[in-house]
Design an enzyme around this catalytic site. Structure first.
Site, mmCIF file in Angstrom:
data_model
loop_
_atom_site.group_PDB
_atom_site.id
_atom_site.type_symbol
_atom_site.label_atom_id
_atom_site.label_comp_id
_atom_site.label_asym_id
_atom_site.label_seq_id
_atom_site.Cartn_x
_atom_site.Cartn_y
_atom_site.Cartn_z
ATOM 1 N N GLU A 118 1.013 -1.269 -0.040
ATOM 2 C CA GLU A 118 0.066 0.028 0.078
ATOM 3 C C GLU A 118 0.925 1.292 -0.233
ATOM 4 O O GLU A 118 0.619 2.137 0.801
ATOM 5 C CB GLU A 118 -1.030 -0.039 1.244
ATOM 6 N N ASN A 175 1.975 -4.902 -3.120
ATOM 7 C CA ASN A 175 0.566 -5.407 -2.947
ATOM 8 C C ASN A 175 -0.158 -4.091 -2.822
ATOM 9 O O ASN A 175 0.273 -3.069 -2.186
ATOM 10 C CB ASN A 175 0.672 -6.339 -1.436
ATOM 11 N N HIS A 208 -10.464 -5.977 -2.147
ATOM 12 C CA HIS A 208 -11.517 -5.636 -1.259
ATOM 13 C C HIS A 208 -12.753 -4.976 -1.954
ATOM 14 O O HIS A 208 -12.548 -3.797 -2.126
ATOM 15 C CB HIS A 208 -11.016 -4.894 -0.094
ATOM 16 N N GLU A 236 -6.376 -10.642 -1.428
ATOM 17 C CA GLU A 236 -7.284 -10.244 -0.192
ATOM 18 C C GLU A 236 -8.593 -10.355 -0.649
ATOM 19 O O GLU A 236 -9.363 -9.389 -0.188
ATOM 20 C CB GLU A 236 -6.626 -9.046 0.595
ATOM 21 N N ASP A 290 -12.466 -9.928 -0.808
ATOM 22 C CA ASP A 290 -13.627 -10.160 -0.418
ATOM 23 C C ASP A 290 -14.682 -9.105 -1.025
ATOM 24 O O ASP A 290 -14.308 -8.160 -1.444
ATOM 25 C CB ASP A 290 -13.600 -10.201 1.451
HETATM 26 O O1 G2I Z 1 -7.875 -3.845 6.303
HETATM 27 C C1 G2I Z 1 -7.931 -4.824 5.446
HETATM 28 C C2 G2I Z 1 -6.561 -5.262 4.711
HETATM 29 C C3 G2I Z 1 -5.997 -4.257 3.666
HETATM 30 N N1 G2I Z 1 -4.965 -4.927 3.365
HETATM 31 C C4 G2I Z 1 -3.777 -5.336 4.188
HETATM 32 C C5 G2I Z 1 -4.334 -6.139 5.155
HETATM 33 O O2 G2I Z 1 -3.321 -6.619 6.224
HETATM 34 C C6 G2I Z 1 -5.614 -5.795 5.780
HETATM 35 O O3 G2I Z 1 -5.935 -6.741 6.728
HETATM 36 C C7 G2I Z 1 -6.648 -6.253 8.230
HETATM 37 C C8 G2I Z 1 -7.032 -7.325 8.871
HETATM 38 O O4 G2I Z 1 -7.875 -8.211 8.130
HETATM 39 C C9 G2I Z 1 -7.447 -6.946 10.159
HETATM 40 O O5 G2I Z 1 -7.403 -7.977 10.909
HETATM 41 O O6 G2I Z 1 -5.578 -5.191 8.829
HETATM 42 C C10 G2I Z 1 -6.244 -4.898 9.865
HETATM 43 C C11 G2I Z 1 -5.260 -3.841 10.524
HETATM 44 O O7 G2I Z 1 -4.986 -2.921 9.827
HETATM 45 C C12 G2I Z 1 -6.537 -5.854 10.747
HETATM 46 O O8 G2I Z 1 -7.073 -5.367 11.880
HETATM 47 C C13 G2I Z 1 -6.495 -5.372 13.242
HETATM 48 C C14 G2I Z 1 -7.076 -4.579 14.226
HETATM 49 O O9 G2I Z 1 -6.500 -3.135 13.487
HETATM 50 C C15 G2I Z 1 -6.314 -4.780 15.563
HETATM 51 O O10 G2I Z 1 -7.188 -3.731 16.388
HETATM 52 C C16 G2I Z 1 -6.400 -6.085 15.853
HETATM 53 O O11 G2I Z 1 -5.789 -6.285 17.005
HETATM 54 O O12 G2I Z 1 -6.675 -6.972 13.771
HETATM 55 C C17 G2I Z 1 -5.787 -7.157 14.768
HETATM 56 C C18 G2I Z 1 -6.072 -8.539 15.208
HETATM 57 O O13 G2I Z 1 -7.256 -8.932 15.479
#
Ligand code: G2I
Length: 647
Positions: A161, A202, A238, A267, A269
């Site tokens: 990103e 990515n 996404h 990724e 969805d």
């Molecule tokens: O935002 C969607 C995706 C965009 N591209 C990069 C990916 O890495 C990103 O994935 C998301 C995860 O799916 C989330 O699960 O990235 C987020 C973080 O920017 C993830 O969220 C985090 C929460 O912000 C935290 O508070 C939490 O502790 O997930 C963590 C684990 O559950």
């Protein structure tokens, strides 16, 4: 070399697709086999992001993850905040959990993600340029290096990103501190850490042809023309049903493919607004089908990773209140129309329709039991489904696959002495169907003679070849009388942090800071893991590396028998702005420069002068830039360039 790991991916993908049946609910008539079986038949992967907590705690989650997908991405567990929360304190428990799960289930892992503006700890964000670059290189070397020899981990999102929506570079702390050079540096560091891994850039909102995807296209094209090792582009995807489908997705993937890179959906969805209706489900299913079809239509598209599989654990509702239901399974692990859409897109009707597993093999019998191994044999299975018996998997009592065999016997090795092992086997056919579990057998390894005697204490290390960024240590060797034999040495700093390991009685330290005192000691290690007492410590001080109002620090990024790469060489200006710079350093005899970047090198005798390139001579007060070079040397020679000086 690189092709080896890539080839093993294909082999792993071909190796096995589990029989799905037991956990799936209301399987549609056309869903004759799991997604991974059809994907494999089309030469693609179908993957999912995995979260560590349900993977540890929910059988239904594990069952779908292993039976439907042949590729896995850690949703969070490999991010910087998870792997290096504090400087040089690495934790890999979540990352290893996912890699081990994938290994046990013949899935390939895509590492996500090394350099990102999000989920990166504050200590990184506030570093000076020099220290931030060092932190980035160290992080990449350690995280990628951990899995470099693991055939399960085949690729990495190196930078994530880096663009704004209008196509300019994202104004992140990375960019604002280091400029865009961090991107090329990150890819080079990743290549050095694992020459066999496929390295990706990515991003999201790059699925269609638009300002952002065109900026990505231009960057990838430029980096590759500069021999920066970018192998692959990831399109996160996404998507939301409230926006139109990017109908030029296939065309966009193809233009990237034409640059010579692999492309992949990383990724996927498809979120919907409000609650589910059959109309919204149908629209979502169409989006999923369209993405899979676009990947199938582009030869260079390796596969599709979906960002999770059950709505129960999707990131969407947390980020977009009022939206959700973005995945293939509902909260109760029932398949949705989008599952069928993905399934049917992958199933071209011509792939093997063998869904009959082999018969259950007989209970294994253990023989030849020693302190560390045993032989197993069992009554063979038969297969009537058409694809034929392919072999057997051997599992331990926790369901981890511990051996495979193409015959009805197997040899187990590496077991612990005086330990009870419970094992069972499953037969596998050519279409990847697995039989039921055989009855299990328990056997106990013999006592053996376990080595609890530590090696003798090594001599005090002596420091030599001290530069502004490194030193060589050598010490009198230890001996080991415990039976397992001397395995090597660990080197520690005064804080007790292990900073190097060696299999010989010398080690090269790199990446040190200039004009800094380092106190180090060593411990010997034997084959059973016993550590000797600490040696006495030695303190040495790195050289200043500075004259003429600038400083230089060189990092040995990688080395092998016949050469090495020094990268980054960081040139930091003094207080007056300058329009040019020159660095000199000394090459040991017999060494020759074979390549360089971001500087113009001239060699006179053993002295190399590196002058700025046309674009990086201007340095404001305190500003820095980097360059790098590669050297060939006689294969028996372990010395490297030294004496970096700002001329
Ligand atoms: O935002 C969607 C995706 C965009 N591209 C990069 C990916 O890495 C990103 O994935 C998301 C995860 O799916 C989330 O699960 O990235 C987020 C973080 O920017 C993830 O969220 C985090 C929460 O912000 C935290 O508070 C939490 O502790 O997930 C963590 C684990 O559950």
């Amino acid at each position: 070399m690189r092709s080896l790991k890539w080839r093993s991916v294909a082999a792993a993908a071909l190796a096995l697709a589990s029989a799905a049946a037991t956990v799936l609910v209301a399987t549609p008539a056309s869903a004759d086999a799991a997604l991974r079986v059809h994907a494999q038949a089309r030469g693609k992967f179908i993957g999912t992001a995995l979260a560590t907590s349900p993977l540890a705690n929910e059988t239904a989650y594990r069952n779908i993850a292993q039976s439907e997908f042949n590729q896995v991405t850690a949703e969070n567990a490999m991010k910087w905040s998870d792997t290096e929360p504090n400087d040089n304190q690495y934790t890999f428990s979540g990352a290893d959990q996912i890699v081990n799960f994938a290994t046990a289930n013949n899935q390939q892992v895509h590492g996500h993600t090394l350099v990102w503006h999000s989920q990166t700890p504050g200590w990184v964000q506030n570093l000076s340029a020099t220290n931030m670059r060092t932190a980035m290189n160290d992080h990449i070397a350690t995280v990628v290096g951990r899995y470099a020899s693991n055939p399960t981990v085949v690729s990495w999102d190196v930078v994530n990103e880096v663009f704004e929506e209008n196509g300019s570079f994202r104004s992140s702390f990375w960019y604002n501190t280091l400029g865009s050079s961090f991107i090329a540096d990150a890819f080079r560091a990743a290549r050095a850490a694992d020459p066999d891994a496929r390295l990706c850039i990515n991003d999201y909102n790059v699925e269609g042809i638009n300002a952002k995807s065109t900026a990505m296209y231009n960057l990838v094209s430029q980096l590759r023309s500069q021999n920066v090792p970018v192998d692959c582009v990831g399109f996160q995807s996404h998507l939301s049903t409230q926006y139109g489908f990017p109908n030029d997705l296939q065309q966009n993937l193809q233009r990237f493919a034409n640059l010579g890179v692999q492309v992949r959906i990383t990724e996927l969805d498809v979120r919907i607004q409000g609650s589910r209706t059959s109309a919204k489900d149908a629209t979502q299913a169409t989006y999923y089908r369209n993405v899979v079809n676009a990947c199938l239509a582009v030869t260079a598209c390796a596969g599709v990773t979906i960002w999770g599989f059950t709505d129960k654990y999707s990131w969407v509702p947390d980020t977009f209140p009022g939206e959700g239901f973005a995945l293939l399974y509902d909260n109760n692990y029932s398949q949705k129309p989008s599952y069928t859409a993905v399934h049917d897109a992958l199933d071209d009707g011509t792939n093997p329709t063998d869904t009959t597993p082999p018969t259950t093999p007989g209970a294994p019998t253990a023989s030849g039991i020693t302190s560390s191994g045993a032989s197993l044999s069992w009554t063979a299975s038969t297969d009537s489904g058409g694809s034929g018996l392919a072999g057997y998997n051997v599992y331990n009592s926790s369901g981890t696959q511990i051996a495979t065999s193409t015959t009805n016997s197997a040899t187990l090795s590496g077991l612990s002495a005086s330990t009870a092992y419970t094992v069972y086997v499953r037969a596998r056919d050519g279409a990847g169907n697995l039989s039921s579990n055989s009855t299990s057998t328990t056997f106990t390894t013999t006592g053996g003679s376990s080595d609890t005697t530590a090696p003798t204490t090594p001599g005090t290390p002596a420091a030599s070849s001290i530069t502004s960024s490194g030193a060589t240590l050598s010490w009198t060797a230890s001996t080991d009388s415990g039976g397992s034999g001397l395995a090597g040495y660990n080197v520690y700093n005064s804080g007790g942090t292990q900073i190097a390991t060696s299999t010989t009685n010398s080690a090269t330290l790199t990446g040190l800071s200039a004009s800094t005192a380092y106190t180090v000691y060593v411990r010997a290690r034997d084959g059973a893991g016993n550590l000797s007492s600490n040696s006495a410590s030695v303190t040495f001080t790195t050289t200043g590396g500075s004259t003429g109002g600038c400083t230089v620090a060189a990092t040995l990024q990688t080395q092998w028998g016949g050469g090495y790469v020094v990268q980054p060489v960081t040139v930091t200006n003094g207080s007056s702005a300058r329009t040019s710079w020159a660095i000199t350093f000394t090459l040991p005899s017999g060494h020759t420069i074979v390549g360089s970047w971001n500087a113009v090198l001239t060699v006179s005798g053993n002295t190399v002068t590196a002058r700025n390139a046309a674009y990086n001579g201007n340095l404001g007060s305190g500003a820095s830039t980097t360059f790098g070079f590669q050297v060939a040397r006689p294969s028996s020679d372990t010395s490297t360039a030294s004496g970096y000086t700002c001329a």
